[in-house]
Scaffold this motif. Structure first.
Motif, PDB file in Angstrom:
ATOM      1  N   TYR A  51      48.578  57.796  59.539  1.00 62.84           N
ATOM      2  CA  TYR A  51      49.772  58.620  59.420  1.00 62.84           C
ATOM      3  C   TYR A  51      49.561  59.893  60.241  1.00 62.84           C
ATOM      4  CZ  TYR A  51      51.743  55.955  55.471  1.00 62.84           C
ATOM      5  OH  TYR A  51      52.294  54.989  54.667  1.00 62.84           O
ATOM      6  N   CYS A  52      50.571  60.247  60.998  1.00 64.19           N
ATOM      7  CA  CYS A  52      50.539  61.461  61.810  1.00 64.19           C
ATOM      8  C   CYS A  52      51.808  62.260  61.527  1.00 64.19           C
ATOM      9  CB  CYS A  52      50.452  61.105  63.294  1.00 64.19           C
ATOM     10  SG  CYS A  52      48.926  60.237  63.761  1.00 64.19           S
ATOM     11  N   CYS A  53      52.006  63.312  62.288  1.00 62.32           N
ATOM     12  CA  CYS A  53      53.191  64.142  62.083  1.00 62.32           C
ATOM     13  C   CYS A  53      53.819  64.485  63.426  1.00 62.32           C
ATOM     14  CB  CYS A  53      52.840  65.422  61.333  1.00 62.32           C
ATOM     15  SG  CYS A  53      51.689  66.498  62.239  1.00 62.32           S
ATOM     16  N   GLY A  54      55.060  64.956  63.367  1.00 62.14           N
ATOM     17  CA  GLY A  54      55.705  65.499  64.544  1.00 62.14           C
ATOM     18  C   GLY A  54      55.345  66.957  64.711  1.00 62.14           C
ATOM     19  N   GLU A  55      55.843  67.542  65.779  1.00 62.32           N
ATOM     20  CA  GLU A  55      55.602  68.959  66.006  1.00 62.32           C
ATOM     21  C   GLU A  55      56.272  69.793  64.921  1.00 62.32           C
ATOM     22  OE1 GLU A  55      53.663  70.183  68.196  1.00 62.32           O
ATOM     23  OE2 GLU A  55      53.352  68.533  69.625  1.00 62.32           O
ATOM     24  N   LYS A  56      55.643  70.887  64.554  1.00 59.30           N
ATOM     25  CA  LYS A  56      56.242  71.807  63.590  1.00 59.30           C
ATOM     26  C   LYS A  56      57.339  72.605  64.274  1.00 59.30           C
ATOM     27  CE  LYS A  56      52.175  72.153  60.614  1.00 59.30           C
ATOM     28  NZ  LYS A  56      51.173  73.026  59.979  1.00 59.30           N
ATOM     29  N   PRO A  57      58.328  73.149  63.554  1.00 59.23           N
ATOM     30  CA  PRO A  57      58.401  73.231  62.089  1.00 59.23           C
ATOM     31  C   PRO A  57      58.853  71.914  61.448  1.00 59.23           C
ATOM     32  CG  PRO A  57      60.338  74.242  63.056  1.00 59.23           C
ATOM     33  CD  PRO A  57      59.448  73.861  64.204  1.00 59.23           C
ATOM     34  N   TRP A  58      58.258  71.617  60.293  1.00 60.14           N
ATOM     35  CA  TRP A  58      58.654  70.465  59.502  1.00 60.14           C
ATOM     36  C   TRP A  58      59.784  70.855  58.558  1.00 60.14           C
ATOM     37  CZ3 TRP A  58      53.014  69.447  57.502  1.00 60.14           C
ATOM     38  CH2 TRP A  58      52.229  68.955  58.555  1.00 60.14           C
ATOM     39  N   THR A  59      60.447  69.833  58.035  1.00 57.54           N
ATOM     40  CA  THR A  59      61.446  70.082  57.002  1.00 57.54           C
ATOM     41  C   THR A  59      60.738  70.469  55.701  1.00 57.54           C
ATOM     42  OG1 THR A  59      61.446  67.775  56.274  1.00 57.54           O
ATOM     43  CG2 THR A  59      63.030  68.378  58.008  1.00 57.54           C
ATOM     44  N   PRO A  60      61.394  71.213  54.817  1.00 60.82           N
ATOM     45  CA  PRO A  60      60.777  71.554  53.525  1.00 60.82           C
ATOM     46  C   PRO A  60      60.375  70.314  52.734  1.00 60.82           C
ATOM     47  CG  PRO A  60      62.708  72.916  53.895  1.00 60.82           C
ATOM     48  CD  PRO A  60      62.697  71.882  54.990  1.00 60.82           C
ATOM     49  N   GLN A  61      61.175  69.247  52.838  1.00 65.78           N
ATOM     50  CA  GLN A  61      60.862  68.014  52.106  1.00 65.78           C
ATOM     51  C   GLN A  61      59.536  67.422  52.575  1.00 65.78           C
ATOM     52  OE1 GLN A  61      63.742  68.727  53.578  1.00 65.78           O
ATOM     53  NE2 GLN A  61      65.281  68.730  51.938  1.00 65.78           N
ATOM     54  N   PHE A  62      59.308  67.460  53.884  1.00 66.20           N
ATOM     55  CA  PHE A  62      58.061  66.898  54.409  1.00 66.20           C
ATOM     56  C   PHE A  62      56.875  67.771  54.033  1.00 66.20           C
ATOM     57  CE2 PHE A  62      55.075  65.789  57.953  1.00 66.20           C
ATOM     58  CZ  PHE A  62      54.932  64.456  57.625  1.00 66.20           C
ATOM     59  N   HIS A  63      57.062  69.081  54.064  1.00 62.42           N
ATOM     60  CA  HIS A  63      56.006  69.994  53.599  1.00 62.42           C
ATOM     61  C   HIS A  63      55.600  69.638  52.168  1.00 62.42           C
ATOM     62  CE1 HIS A  63      54.876  73.124  56.420  1.00 62.42           C
ATOM     63  NE2 HIS A  63      56.140  73.218  56.841  1.00 62.42           N
ATOM     64  N   GLY A  64      56.589  69.428  51.305  1.00 60.00           N
ATOM     65  CA  GLY A  64      56.307  69.107  49.909  1.00 60.00           C
ATOM     66  C   GLY A  64      55.587  67.783  49.760  1.00 60.00           C
ATOM     67  N   TYR A  65      55.993  66.795  50.548  1.00 55.07           N
ATOM     68  CA  TYR A  65      55.370  65.472  50.510  1.00 55.07           C
ATOM     69  C   TYR A  65      53.896  65.553  50.918  1.00 55.07           C
ATOM     70  CZ  TYR A  65      54.153  60.886  52.534  1.00 55.07           C
ATOM     71  OH  TYR A  65      53.527  59.723  52.891  1.00 55.07           O
ATOM     72  N   VAL A  66      53.625  66.239  52.013  1.00 55.90           N
ATOM     73  CA  VAL A  66      52.245  66.358  52.516  1.00 55.90           C
ATOM     74  C   VAL A  66      51.369  67.088  51.497  1.00 55.90           C
ATOM     75  CG1 VAL A  66      50.808  67.404  54.305  1.00 55.90           C
ATOM     76  CG2 VAL A  66      52.905  66.217  54.941  1.00 55.90           C
ATOM     77  N   LYS A  67      51.897  68.133  50.901  1.00 55.17           N
ATOM     78  CA  LYS A  67      51.131  68.893  49.918  1.00 55.17           C
ATOM     79  C   LYS A  67      50.843  68.053  48.679  1.00 55.17           C
ATOM     80  CE  LYS A  67      51.171  73.149  47.177  1.00 55.17           C
ATOM     81  NZ  LYS A  67      51.924  74.379  46.832  1.00 55.17           N
ATOM     82  N   GLN A  68      51.856  67.326  48.206  1.00 58.86           N
ATOM     83  CA  GLN A  68      51.690  66.513  47.000  1.00 58.86           C
ATOM     84  C   GLN A  68      50.650  65.412  47.205  1.00 58.86           C
ATOM     85  OE1 GLN A  68      52.970  63.081  46.444  1.00 58.86           O
ATOM     86  NE2 GLN A  68      52.108  63.120  44.372  1.00 58.86           N
ATOM     87  N   ARG A  69      50.615  64.828  48.397  1.00 53.69           N
ATOM     88  CA  ARG A  69      49.671  63.758  48.699  1.00 53.69           C
ATOM     89  C   ARG A  69      48.291  64.273  49.124  1.00 53.69           C
ATOM     90  NH1 ARG A  69      51.161  58.298  48.819  1.00 53.69           N
ATOM     91  NH2 ARG A  69      53.178  58.128  47.778  1.00 53.69           N
ATOM     92  N   GLY A  70      48.210  65.544  49.470  1.00 51.91           N
ATOM     93  CA  GLY A  70      46.937  66.070  49.925  1.00 51.91           C
ATOM     94  C   GLY A  70      46.559  65.599  51.319  1.00 51.91           C
ATOM     95  N   TYR A  71      47.556  65.319  52.165  1.00 51.71           N
ATOM     96  CA  TYR A  71      47.291  64.833  53.511  1.00 51.71           C
ATOM     97  C   TYR A  71      46.973  65.983  54.466  1.00 51.71           C
ATOM     98  CZ  TYR A  71      49.471  60.334  52.170  1.00 51.71           C
ATOM     99  OH  TYR A  71      49.782  59.149  51.574  1.00 51.71           O
ATOM    100  N   ILE A  72      46.197  65.692  55.489  1.00 45.58           N
ATOM    101  CA  ILE A  72      45.950  66.613  56.597  1.00 45.58           C
ATOM    102  C   ILE A  72      46.372  65.877  57.857  1.00 45.58           C
ATOM    103  CG2 ILE A  72      44.270  67.987  57.865  1.00 45.58           C
ATOM    104  CD1 ILE A  72      43.439  66.864  54.358  1.00 45.58           C
ATOM    105  N   LEU A  73      47.526  66.231  58.403  1.00 47.27           N
ATOM    106  CA  LEU A  73      48.150  65.452  59.467  1.00 47.27           C
ATOM    107  C   LEU A  73      48.172  66.195  60.798  1.00 47.27           C
ATOM    108  CD1 LEU A  73      51.262  63.999  57.559  1.00 47.27           C
ATOM    109  CD2 LEU A  73      48.951  63.049  57.735  1.00 47.27           C
ATOM    110  N   TYR A  74      48.056  65.422  61.862  1.00 45.21           N
ATOM    111  CA  TYR A  74      48.154  65.942  63.222  1.00 45.21           C
ATOM    112  C   TYR A  74      49.083  65.039  64.029  1.00 45.21           C
ATOM    113  CZ  TYR A  74      44.136  68.902  62.145  1.00 45.21           C
ATOM    114  OH  TYR A  74      43.303  69.843  61.589  1.00 45.21           O
ATOM    115  N   THR A  75      49.542  65.536  65.173  1.00 43.49           N
ATOM    116  CA  THR A  75      50.354  64.710  66.063  1.00 43.49           C
ATOM    117  C   THR A  75      49.449  63.681  66.735  1.00 43.49           C
ATOM    118  OG1 THR A  75      50.024  66.101  68.012  1.00 43.49           O
ATOM    119  CG2 THR A  75      51.868  66.688  66.531  1.00 43.49           C
ATOM    120  N   PRO A  76      50.000  62.562  67.211  1.00 36.52           N
ATOM    121  CA  PRO A  76      49.161  61.577  67.914  1.00 36.52           C
ATOM    122  C   PRO A  76      48.384  62.159  69.097  1.00 36.52           C
ATOM    123  CG  PRO A  76      51.232  60.559  67.278  1.00 36.52           C
ATOM    124  CD  PRO A  76      51.362  62.022  66.953  1.00 36.52           C
TER     125      PRO A  76
END
Length: 371
Positions: free
Chosen positions: A266-291
């Motif tokens: 799992y990776c992420c897009g460039e910031k800024p992220w949506t608030p929903q995605f911020h919440g999802y990443v925090k809840q799961r404890g993920y550390i994400l980077y772009t490809p």
């Protein structure tokens, strides 16, 4: 072991007190590989599952005082595996060993769990949660695309009989069994989730493949001699690990010259992220980077021929296919699990599509070699 749970916790406290911070405890016990304890019907031995031992040992705490300051310690699992000599000499797959490290505990850590492993086994990867994931991904799999993506990506490796593969985040072992059967390779699967490995070991007993082994282990702490493996393989796992560069340097060391690493994650897009995605990443404890960032980490770790691809379009197509399959087996799924489980899975998969459509969530494929 003849000790009750209370007696084992008491002994664990004593051993935490005896050890210095950073010290290690090694022990071996007879286990059963069921989800619960065996009943003591013929002798006083208390047979526990490997996961049960791990839970008891890692949830016990020891408090030390130095002046006015107090510090809390516990055990982290460095290694938990079946003792292979007992399999070879006595055909006994129930002898299990642990290597535990005394570490400081942050009692305010994620979701109230004292260790990341407890978070995984008690929230994200409960036994029921794993099995319902498997229902979606396919028998033996808990990663995107199950057997179809496994075959596609493993084909990139040009595996040969006798090669040694390390699978970091092996889940319940489907990819390991596939590689061993299809290519005649030896596979060691590591996962930090004791629940995952317990199920993998159950499946290994059914498969009867002596070239496939599993360990509960922390890849950031596990040690292997340099040049131990021909391939390091990892599917949708490293998102949990903070220092990816340090981990990739370990992978580089563990590989033989010419060895390959293959990762999806799992990776992420460039910031800024949506608030929903911020919440999802925090809840799961993920550390994400772009490809592209992921690919740079591999280059910095010393790898060459780095291939870093954004496979989000494929990810979305696979999710859509899995949702269609879920709809087709809805009654079967609810009968095997529950309607609540079915809705949790379907809503979770639908949310993945939404996150990808906003550009926040991405999925990457990474392939590189050690010179």
């Amino acid at each position: 072991m003849y000790l009750s749970d209370e007696e084992l916790r008491s002994l664990t406290e004593k051993m935490l007190g005896w050890l210095r911070p950073g010290g290690y405890l090694f022990f071996r016990e007879s286990c059963n590989h069921q989800s619960g304890d065996c009943k003591r019907t013929f002798n006083p031995t208390h047979y526990r599952s490997s996961a049960n031992y791990s839970h008891l040992m890692t949830t016990t705490l020891w408090e030390e005082s130095e002046g006015a300051e107090k510090q809390v310690f516990g055990f982290d699992i460095v290694l938990n595996k079946i003792v292979q000599t007992y399999i070879k000499m006595k055909n006994n797959q129930n002898q299990v060993c642990w290597l535990l490290e005394k570490v400081g505990r942050d009692t305010s850590c994620q979701e109230g769990f004292r260790t990341f492993q407890q978070f995984l086994d008690n929230q994200q990867y409960t036994r029921n949660g794993i099995l319902r994931y498997e229902k979606m991904f396919g028998a033996g799999y808990v990663s995107t695309g199950g057997p179809s993506t496994t075959k596609e990506f493993v084909d990139l490796l040009n595996l040969k009989p006798g090669m040694k593969v390390l699978d970091v985040g092996c889940g319940i072992g489907g990819g390991n069994f596939y590689m061993a059967k299809a290519f005649g390779v030896e596979v060691l699967g590591l996962d930090l989730s004791a629940n995952m490995v317990d199920i993998a070991i159950e499946r290994a007993m059914e498969e009867k493949l002596p070239s496939v082994h599993f360990e509960v282990a922390d890849a950031t702490k596990r040690e292997f001699p340099e040049g131990s493996f021909d391939v390091v393989y990892s599917r949708d796992t490293i998102l949990h690990i903070d220092d990816k560069l340090a981990l990739f340097k370990r992978f580089h060391s563990w590989l033989k010259p010419g060895g390959q690493v293959l990762i999806t994650d799992y990776c992420c897009g460039e910031k800024p992220w949506t608030p929903q995605f911020h919440g999802y990443v925090k809840q799961r404890g993920y550390i994400l980077y772009t490809p592209p960032q992921y690919g740079k980490f591999l280059q910095q770790a010393g790898f060459s021929n780095v291939r870093a691809e954004d496979r989000t379009a494929q990810f979305m197509q696979v999710i859509q296919t899995e949702l269609e399959r879920a709809a087709a087996m809805k009654d079967e799924f609810i009968k095997e699990f529950s309607e609540e489980d079915y809705l949790a899975i379907v809503n979770g998969w639908s949310d993945k599509l939404k996150r990808c459509n906003t550009g926040d969530q991405r999925w990457g494929l990474f392939h590189a070699t050690r010179n």
